[in-house]
Design a protein around this motif. Structure first.
Motif: not given
Length: 75
Positions: A20-22, A52-54, A65-66
């Motif tokens: 999972k990337l920020t 996209a999760e916030y 993001y995943s």
């Protein structure tokens, strides 16, 4: 002579590895300041399904993001 990987390729491989990337992760991985643009590129030109999760931390909102889970049946 070794070829250098592009920022898009580095992010793509990280997502495919299940990370999972920020935006901070993108900076640490490949010195990219625009993860959202790379994600848009991967969706449009590489047909990748990316979620996209916030999240909010210390009053700051950011995207995580995943790679989307594939549906059963392989499609």
């Amino acid at each position: 002579m070794k070829t250098k990987k592009s920022k898009v390729q580095i992010i793509k491989e990280a997502l495919q590895a299940g990370r999972k990337l920020t935006a901070l992760d993108a900076w640490k991985l490949c010195r990219s300041l625009c993860l959202a643009e790379i994600v848009r590129h991967l969706k449009k030109y590489h047909n990748m399904r990316i979620n996209a999760e916030y999240a909010t931390e210390n009053g700051c909102r950011f995207a995580v993001y995943s790679l989307a889970k594939s549906k059963k049946g392989g499609k």
